[in-house]
Design a protein around this motif. Structure first.
Motif, short mmCIF file in Angstrom:
data_model
loop_
_atom_site.label_atom_id
_atom_site.label_comp_id
_atom_site.label_asym_id
_atom_site.label_seq_id
_atom_site.Cartn_x
_atom_site.Cartn_y
_atom_site.Cartn_z
N PRO A 92 -11.85 -28.64 -4.24
CA PRO A 92 -13.22 -29.13 -4.56
C PRO A 92 -13.92 -29.34 -3.22
O PRO A 92 -13.33 -29.77 -2.30
CB PRO A 92 -13.13 -30.22 -5.48
CG PRO A 92 -11.72 -30.78 -5.31
CD PRO A 92 -10.89 -29.34 -4.88
N VAL A 93 -15.37 -29.18 -3.21
CA VAL A 93 -16.21 -29.45 -2.10
C VAL A 93 -17.03 -30.63 -2.56
O VAL A 93 -17.62 -30.63 -3.69
CB VAL A 93 -17.05 -28.42 -1.71
CG1 VAL A 93 -17.97 -28.67 -0.62
CG2 VAL A 93 -16.26 -27.19 -1.21
N ILE A 94 -17.07 -31.70 -1.72
CA ILE A 94 -17.85 -33.01 -1.99
C ILE A 94 -18.83 -32.90 -0.83
O ILE A 94 -18.45 -33.01 0.52
CB ILE A 94 -16.92 -33.98 -1.68
CG1 ILE A 94 -15.68 -34.07 -2.78
CG2 ILE A 94 -17.78 -35.38 -1.91
CD1 ILE A 94 -14.47 -34.96 -2.73
N ALA A 95 -20.08 -32.89 -1.18
CA ALA A 95 -21.21 -32.77 -0.14
C ALA A 95 -21.82 -34.43 -0.01
O ALA A 95 -22.09 -34.96 -1.20
CB ALA A 95 -22.28 -31.86 -0.61
N LEU A 96 -21.82 -35.05 1.28
CA LEU A 96 -22.56 -36.06 1.45
C LEU A 96 -23.88 -35.80 1.72
O LEU A 96 -24.30 -34.83 2.56
CB LEU A 96 -21.97 -36.86 2.60
CG LEU A 96 -20.58 -37.13 2.49
CD1 LEU A 96 -20.10 -37.96 3.72
CD2 LEU A 96 -20.32 -38.13 1.56
N VAL A 97 -25.00 -36.36 0.80
CA VAL A 97 -26.54 -35.91 1.16
C VAL A 97 -26.87 -37.52 1.14
O VAL A 97 -26.45 -38.46 0.81
CB VAL A 97 -26.88 -35.34 0.18
CG1 VAL A 97 -26.42 -33.84 -0.04
CG2 VAL A 97 -26.99 -35.96 -1.32
N GLY A 98 -28.26 -37.49 1.84
CA GLY A 98 -28.91 -38.84 1.80
C GLY A 98 -29.99 -38.69 2.93
O GLY A 98 -30.04 -37.88 3.51
N TYR A 99 -30.69 -39.85 2.73
CA TYR A 99 -31.72 -40.16 3.81
C TYR A 99 -31.28 -40.17 5.26
O TYR A 99 -30.08 -40.56 5.20
CB TYR A 99 -32.65 -41.21 3.36
CG TYR A 99 -34.15 -41.13 3.78
CD1 TYR A 99 -34.96 -40.58 3.26
CD2 TYR A 99 -34.68 -41.96 5.03
CE1 TYR A 99 -36.30 -40.36 3.66
CE2 TYR A 99 -35.86 -41.67 5.52
CZ TYR A 99 -36.77 -40.95 4.68
OH TYR A 99 -38.19 -41.17 5.26
N THR A 100 -32.07 -39.80 6.07
CA THR A 100 -31.58 -40.22 7.42
C THR A 100 -31.29 -41.32 7.75
O THR A 100 -31.88 -42.44 7.28
CB THR A 100 -32.74 -39.51 8.51
OG1 THR A 100 -32.10 -39.49 9.68
CG2 THR A 100 -33.84 -40.26 8.53
N ASN A 101 -30.05 -41.80 8.62
CA ASN A 101 -29.39 -42.95 8.95
C ASN A 101 -28.91 -43.87 7.84
O ASN A 101 -28.84 -45.13 7.93
CB ASN A 101 -30.51 -43.82 9.68
CG ASN A 101 -30.88 -43.16 10.82
OD1 ASN A 101 -30.08 -42.58 11.69
ND2 ASN A 101 -32.38 -43.13 11.28
N ALA A 102 -28.68 -43.32 6.52
CA ALA A 102 -28.06 -43.77 5.30
C ALA A 102 -26.71 -44.26 5.79
O ALA A 102 -26.02 -45.04 5.07
CB ALA A 102 -28.15 -43.13 4.33
N GLY A 103 -25.88 -43.54 6.65
CA GLY A 103 -24.61 -43.84 7.02
C GLY A 103 -23.57 -42.59 6.65
O GLY A 103 -22.49 -42.87 6.47
#
Length: 188
Positions: A33-44
């Motif tokens: 499985p592929v897990i993508a980390l997404v988020g606003y810039t500088n969220a960590g």
């Protein structure tokens, strides 16, 4: 001369898109499985990525510190192996000249099995940043007009260690009530 440069860059972008599509096709043949980390810039996102994978991806308080998705294998309970993908940080009002370049980068998200939306929960603008991320996911077709998702989304409330006690207690109730929210600090 400018027209020639634009044409050259468009060709290079098309090559990047084709190459990434080939890589995605190859990953589909592997049963991880592929897990993508997404988020606003500088969220960590990159700090979390480094913590989970042991990688040393650049994790700076800097706009576009991550421009290209980085992928690493990780071990998870109950799963032999999974692929974790660190993506570019989202921003508001992305200039139209950059949209095509970022779309190519963000297409990795559309082939993920799970999306982890990393949020800087200590940021006073966290709600607006969440809305911006969801708008981008909507533009990518991950979220439809009804708000339904084609890929499960888990919210990671990062930077919990930066909250004052009152805010942490108030938000803890929301975390306890929602199985799709995880509170943590990627740093600590």
């Amino acid at each position: 001369q400018i027209d020639r440069q634009i044409t050259k860059l468009k060709r290079e972008l098309e090559t990047v898109i084709r190459t990434r599509a080939l890589h995605r096709d190859a990953r589909r043949r592997v049963p991880y499985p592929v897990i993508a980390l997404v988020g606003y810039t500088n969220a960590g996102k990159s700090t979390l990525f480094n913590h989970l994978t042991g990688a040393t991806v650049m994790a700076e308080d800097l706009l576009f510190a991550t421009l290209d998705p980085t992928m690493r294998a990780i071990a998870l309970p109950g799963v032999e192996k999974a692929i974790l993908s660190d993506t570019v940080g989202f921003i508001s009002d992305l200039p139209t000249q950059l949209v095509a370049a970022f779309r190519a980068t963000l297409e990795e998200v559309t082939s993920a099995d799970v999306i982890c939306h990393v949020r800087d929960i200590s940021n006073p603008s966290t709600a607006a940043q969440k809305a911006q991320v969801l708008d981008v996911l909507r533009d990518l077709g991950v979220i439809d007009g009804e708000g339904d998702t084609s890929i499960p989304i888990l919210e990671i409330w990062n930077k919990w260690d930066l909250l004052n006690d009152d805010d942490a207690q108030e938000l803890a109730e929301q975390v306890e009530a929602d199985d799709d929210i995880v509170a943590m600090s990627a740093l600590t």
